[in-house]
Design a protein around this motif. Structure first.
Motif, PDB file in Angstrom:
ATOM      1  N   SER A  35       0.991  -1.305   0.076  1.00 41.81           N
ATOM      2  CA  SER A  35       0.024  -0.101  -0.197  1.00 41.81           C
ATOM      3  C   SER A  35       0.876   1.195  -0.005  1.00 41.81           C
ATOM      4  N   THR A  36       0.442   2.266  -1.026  1.00 47.37           N
ATOM      5  CA  THR A  36       1.323   3.228  -1.126  1.00 47.37           C
ATOM      6  C   THR A  36       1.564   4.071   0.528  1.00 47.37           C
ATOM      7  N   SER A  37       0.305   4.209   1.274  1.00 51.03           N
ATOM      8  CA  SER A  37       0.250   4.912   2.179  1.00 51.03           C
ATOM      9  C   SER A  37       1.009   4.414   3.200  1.00 51.03           C
ATOM     10  N   ILE A  38       1.395   3.029   3.219  1.00 52.32           N
ATOM     11  CA  ILE A  38       2.263   2.397   4.297  1.00 52.32           C
ATOM     12  C   ILE A  38       3.649   2.702   3.886  1.00 52.32           C
ATOM     13  N   ILE A  39       3.947   2.665   2.582  1.00 58.42           N
ATOM     14  CA  ILE A  39       5.395   2.958   2.312  1.00 58.42           C
ATOM     15  C   ILE A  39       5.798   4.494   2.463  1.00 58.42           C
ATOM     16  N   ILE A  40       4.684   5.262   2.217  1.00 61.51           N
ATOM     17  CA  ILE A  40       5.061   6.749   2.493  1.00 61.51           C
ATOM     18  C   ILE A  40       5.399   7.182   4.042  1.00 61.51           C
ATOM     19  N   LYS A  41       4.556   6.408   4.875  1.00 59.43           N
ATOM     20  CA  LYS A  41       4.738   6.596   6.254  1.00 59.43           C
ATOM     21  C   LYS A  41       6.187   5.879   6.787  1.00 59.43           C
ATOM     22  N   PHE A  42       6.558   4.918   6.025  1.00 56.62           N
ATOM     23  CA  PHE A  42       7.813   4.259   6.368  1.00 56.62           C
ATOM     24  C   PHE A  42       8.785   5.182   6.005  1.00 56.62           C
ATOM     25  N   LEU A  43       9.062   5.458   4.780  1.00 55.34           N
ATOM     26  CA  LEU A  43      10.074   6.553   4.219  1.00 55.34           C
ATOM     27  C   LEU A  43       9.920   7.798   5.178  1.00 55.34           C
ATOM     28  N   THR A  44       8.837   8.221   5.260  1.00 58.53           N
ATOM     29  CA  THR A  44       8.671   9.603   6.317  1.00 58.53           C
ATOM     30  C   THR A  44       9.395   9.277   7.587  1.00 58.53           C
ATOM     31  N   ASP A  45       9.287   8.052   8.147  1.00 57.17           N
ATOM     32  CA  ASP A  45       9.908   7.729   9.392  1.00 57.17           C
ATOM     33  C   ASP A  45      11.554   7.875   9.380  1.00 57.17           C
ATOM     34  N   GLN A  46      11.923   7.213   8.275  1.00 62.46           N
ATOM     35  CA  GLN A  46      13.329   7.025   8.135  1.00 62.46           C
ATOM     36  C   GLN A  46      13.850   8.510   7.711  1.00 62.46           C
ATOM     37  N   TYR A  47      13.006   9.568   7.215  1.00 64.10           N
ATOM     38  CA  TYR A  47      13.435  10.704   7.027  1.00 64.10           C
ATOM     39  C   TYR A  47      13.827  11.634   8.397  1.00 64.10           C
ATOM     40  N   ASN A  48      12.648  11.152   9.232  1.00 63.84           N
ATOM     41  CA  ASN A  48      12.469  12.030  10.442  1.00 63.84           C
ATOM     42  C   ASN A  48      13.535  11.414  11.285  1.00 63.84           C
ATOM     43  N   ASN A  49      14.337  10.234  11.059  1.00 64.91           N
ATOM     44  CA  ASN A  49      15.209   9.598  11.783  1.00 64.91           C
ATOM     45  C   ASN A  49      16.479  10.130  11.003  1.00 64.91           C
ATOM     46  N   GLY A  50      16.548  10.893  10.336  1.00 63.22           N
ATOM     47  CA  GLY A  50      17.881  11.467   9.591  1.00 63.22           C
ATOM     48  C   GLY A  50      18.305  11.158   8.761  1.00 63.22           C
ATOM     49  N   ALA A  51      17.589  10.128   8.005  1.00 59.76           N
ATOM     50  CA  ALA A  51      18.030   9.555   6.549  1.00 59.76           C
ATOM     51  C   ALA A  51      18.302  10.413   5.395  1.00 59.76           C
ATOM     52  N   SER A  52      19.193  10.400   4.732  1.00 57.97           N
ATOM     53  CA  SER A  52      19.657  11.364   3.641  1.00 57.97           C
ATOM     54  C   SER A  52      18.963  10.993   2.450  1.00 57.97           C
ATOM     55  N   TYR A  53      18.886  11.752   1.427  1.00 62.19           N
ATOM     56  CA  TYR A  53      18.232  11.729   0.159  1.00 62.19           C
ATOM     57  C   TYR A  53      18.680  10.520  -0.479  1.00 62.19           C
ATOM     58  N   GLY A  54      19.818  10.080  -0.411  1.00 63.06           N
ATOM     59  CA  GLY A  54      20.519   9.002  -1.087  1.00 63.06           C
ATOM     60  C   GLY A  54      19.979   7.552  -0.284  1.00 63.06           C
ATOM     61  N   THR A  55      19.842   7.679   0.809  1.00 65.10           N
ATOM     62  CA  THR A  55      19.194   6.616   1.719  1.00 65.10           C
ATOM     63  C   THR A  55      17.787   6.141   1.362  1.00 65.10           C
ATOM     64  N   ILE A  56      16.892   7.399   1.290  1.00 67.30           N
ATOM     65  CA  ILE A  56      15.619   7.182   1.002  1.00 67.30           C
ATOM     66  C   ILE A  56      15.535   6.503  -0.259  1.00 67.30           C
TER      67      ILE A  56
END
Length: 348
Positions: A35-56
């Motif tokens: 589901s797109t919504s779940i994937i977006i939430k997961f990637l957003t969590d990674q971003y909030n934890n400091g993940a860079s653009y390359g990591t995302i």
């Protein structure tokens, strides 16, 4: 599908898979729910934890392979990735590069080869290979003694193992190092031949790799060891090793070639922007950024070839080093070439 990934890519993806499984377990999601919504939430969590653009971006690719859906083309996810880039852009590692002459002048003092330690001779060889071929350290770690052909004119090295840029329809790189008789102190072919002779009694009879470790037991040298040796030479030469890594030798060599230009005795070389090396086309965005750091291109002859002295021009003083290319048929648009040797030009 797993076989289609290199070991380094699989290692990189495994980080994402571990994070994804932990996220699904914590939030009671099915691991294979695309589901797109779940994937977006997961990637957003990674971003909030400091993940860079390359990591995302890497996580997006890994999830696309795992979940099967074409996640990369989802408009919402593409919009998210674009937002990550705008708020946390991925900047080039280097804004400039260093002069290879600094390193060449330093290692030219490491003579005669018979009186050097194994560590010093090894560092000199890998540094010359890095500057003279502009290949990755992965390539050097895969050089086999059985694939080295030594002749009166130079040394030819066939790379038969898969490297990062290997692919269907692509020729494997062939490195040719001619003897530089004007200055044998920085001749890569001479250094390689002396290295083989020096290590003949040290290497295991079952080992076919050219480069071995400098401490007993002498095992096959890994790409990480080669990188460490090159970086140590950079530091000893006065290059800021805190800024520049071993991989920067590729930048330095190709940037110098571009900024100075080169001409063959037949004056048939094209400008570097039109050349595709065995590591990929120079007209690619990454390669354009690489040569752009060298400044404007040199003047050209009316015939369209680069202006410059002939190949192997003798000099009583120090020489600058340039890559030499031989043109080969290319399966796509443009031309292909293989890095086949060196061009030494006197300093002006």
């Amino acid at each position: 599908m797993i076989a289609s990934l290199s070991k380094s890519t699989l290692k990189q993806y495994s980080v994402c898979f571990n994070q994804w499984w932990q996220y699904c377990y914590t939030n009671n999601h099915e691991k294979f729910d695309s589901s797109t919504s779940i994937i977006i939430k997961f990637l957003t969590d990674q971003y909030n934890n400091g993940a860079s653009y390359g990591t995302i971006n890497s996580f997006r690719s890994a999830l696309s392979m795992l979940l099967g859906n074409d996640i990369s083309q989802d408009k919402s996810i593409k919009r998210l990735i674009k937002g990550v880039f705008r708020s946390r852009p991925s900047l080039p590692k280097y804004a400039n590069t260093w002069d290879p002459q600094i390193v060449l002048s330093h290692i030219s003092k490491w003579t005669p080869h018979t009186e050097l330690s194994l560590e010093k001779l090894t560092k000199k060889l890998v540094s010359l290979l890095a500057l003279c071929t502009a290949h990755r350290v992965q390539t050097f770690s895969l050089i086999k003694l059985s694939n080295i052909i030594i002749s009166d004119s130079g040394v030819k090295i066939n790379i038969v193992d898969l490297i990062k840029t290997s692919g269907p329809g692509r020729d494997q790189p062939v490195l040719y190092l001619p003897y530089f008789n004007d200055n044998l102190d920085i001749c890569p072919a001479t250094t390689l031949v002396d290295y083989i002779s020096f290590t003949k009694e040290l290497r295991s009879t079952s080992s076919d790799h050219l480069l071995i470790t400098v401490k007993r037991p002498h095992r096959n040298a890994t790409a990480q060891s080669i990188s460490r040796w090159i970086k140590q030479v950079l530091q000893e030469s006065g290059v800021d090793a805190a800024v520049f890594s071993a991989h920067s030798a590729r930048h330095a060599a190709t940037a110098l070639t571009y900024s100075a230009g080169s001409a063959t005795q037949s004056e048939s070389w094209p400008p570097i922007q039109e050349i595709a090396t065995s590591d990929g086309p120079v007209q690619s965005p990454a390669s354009q950024r690489l040569v752009a750091r060298a400044g404007p291109p040199p003047p050209r002859h009316s015939s369209g070839t680069w202006a410059g002295p002939p190949v192997g021009a003798p000099s009583d003083g120090p020489c600058r080093l340039f890559l030499r290319y031989d043109l080969l048929p290319f399966s796509g648009d443009g031309l292909a070439s293989e890095v086949c040797g060196l061009l030494f030009l006197p300093l002006c």
